[in-house]
Design an enzyme around this catalytic site. Sequence first.
Site, PDB file in Angstrom:
ATOM      1  N   THR A 264       0.845  -1.196   0.000  1.00 54.78           N
ATOM      2  CA  THR A 264       0.000   0.000   0.000  1.00 54.78           C
ATOM      3  C   THR A 264       0.875   1.239   0.000  1.00 54.78           C
ATOM      4  O   THR A 264       1.854   1.317   0.751  1.00 54.78           O
ATOM      5  CB  THR A 264      -0.933   0.025   1.220  1.00 54.78           C
ATOM      6  OG1 THR A 264      -1.848  -1.084   1.130  1.00 54.78           O
ATOM      7  CG2 THR A 264      -1.737   1.321   1.268  1.00 54.78           C
TER       8      THR A 264
ATOM      9  N   PHE B  12       1.129   5.140   0.829  1.00 53.10           N
ATOM     10  CA  PHE B  12       0.544   6.190   1.652  1.00 53.10           C
ATOM     11  C   PHE B  12       1.108   7.540   1.228  1.00 53.10           C
ATOM     12  O   PHE B  12       2.248   7.622   0.746  1.00 53.10           O
ATOM     13  CB  PHE B  12       0.876   5.977   3.133  1.00 53.10           C
ATOM     14  CG  PHE B  12       0.218   4.771   3.751  1.00 53.10           C
ATOM     15  CD1 PHE B  12      -0.915   4.904   4.549  1.00 53.10           C
ATOM     16  CD2 PHE B  12       0.728   3.506   3.537  1.00 53.10           C
ATOM     17  CE1 PHE B  12      -1.514   3.794   5.120  1.00 53.10           C
ATOM     18  CE2 PHE B  12       0.129   2.381   4.099  1.00 53.10           C
ATOM     19  CZ  PHE B  12      -0.997   2.532   4.892  1.00 53.10           C
TER      20      PHE B  12
END
Length: 310
Positions: free
Chosen positions: A194, A196
């Site tokens: 992921t 960010f």
Amino acid sequence: MQIYPEPAREMVSRMTAAAAERPAQAVAFQGAPGAYSHLATKQVFPEGLALPCFTFDEAFEAVESGKANHAVIPIENSYAGRVAEIHFLLPASNLHIVGEHFLRVRHSLLAVKGAKLEDIRRAYSHTQALSQTRKWCAARSISQVPFADTAGAAALVAERREPDMAAIASSFAAQIYDLDTLVEGIEDVAHNTTRFVVLAREPLKPNPANGAVMTTIFFEVRNIPAALYKALGGFATNGINITKLESYQQQGTFTASEFFADFEGSPDDPAVQRALEELEFHSKRLRIFGTYPQALTRQHPDALDTPSGD
């Protein structure tokens, strides 16, 4: 705060009070303590005071109002794709992207003490985590149930203490809520990662001499044939590498005329300036969300092999 499951509330209260005393050190994230966003926050700001927010809207508002100095927000996943809510919240905010961070996400199946894998019938988690473990759960006839965030789902399992109920979350969340980890690494694909972004009220002016930089922009092209081709032509002719381009439908229409883009370089570079000038000429509007240092893991992806939560 009362919308968090009971096991998370005391911790949220304590963390919120600490952040209120020193807002300059506070870093907002969405989710309950133990969420992957909490992990990312700890990695980006080891000395910061993590501030849990139940929704993304609350995390944005915390920075805009001065309750927090930064926010660490997930924007896309290598398997499940974009976090759509962020792509609509960011243009509506006055915040700027000042950094990026990549987190290797390893999902675990968490349950109450003594529960067995063969007894689990329901798994609660954030929709992104559910989509990243869909095949694994389907193969074991485990129904997926959406919840606000991964760690909140772990807190819910700890609160209800039902042996057929589990959460899909990190080993960090298992430690916080005193749950058993039945299985580790249940994500459907390897290298589940992921990305960010770090948000702040003021933009950053990184020095390219200190390393490569990224820029994130939002633009709306004019409604004419080949508008996108013309708008992005300056990036090709000036040798600017676009690393991400996504289109969006807004206001109930099915005309994909709005775009997010990431590219390598700074608007202070003459070549980037020329590319942006051409883009602006063919667009209705253009907004630069921020220029910030590239995460080292863009050049060294092996650094992501450390499992999150360890």
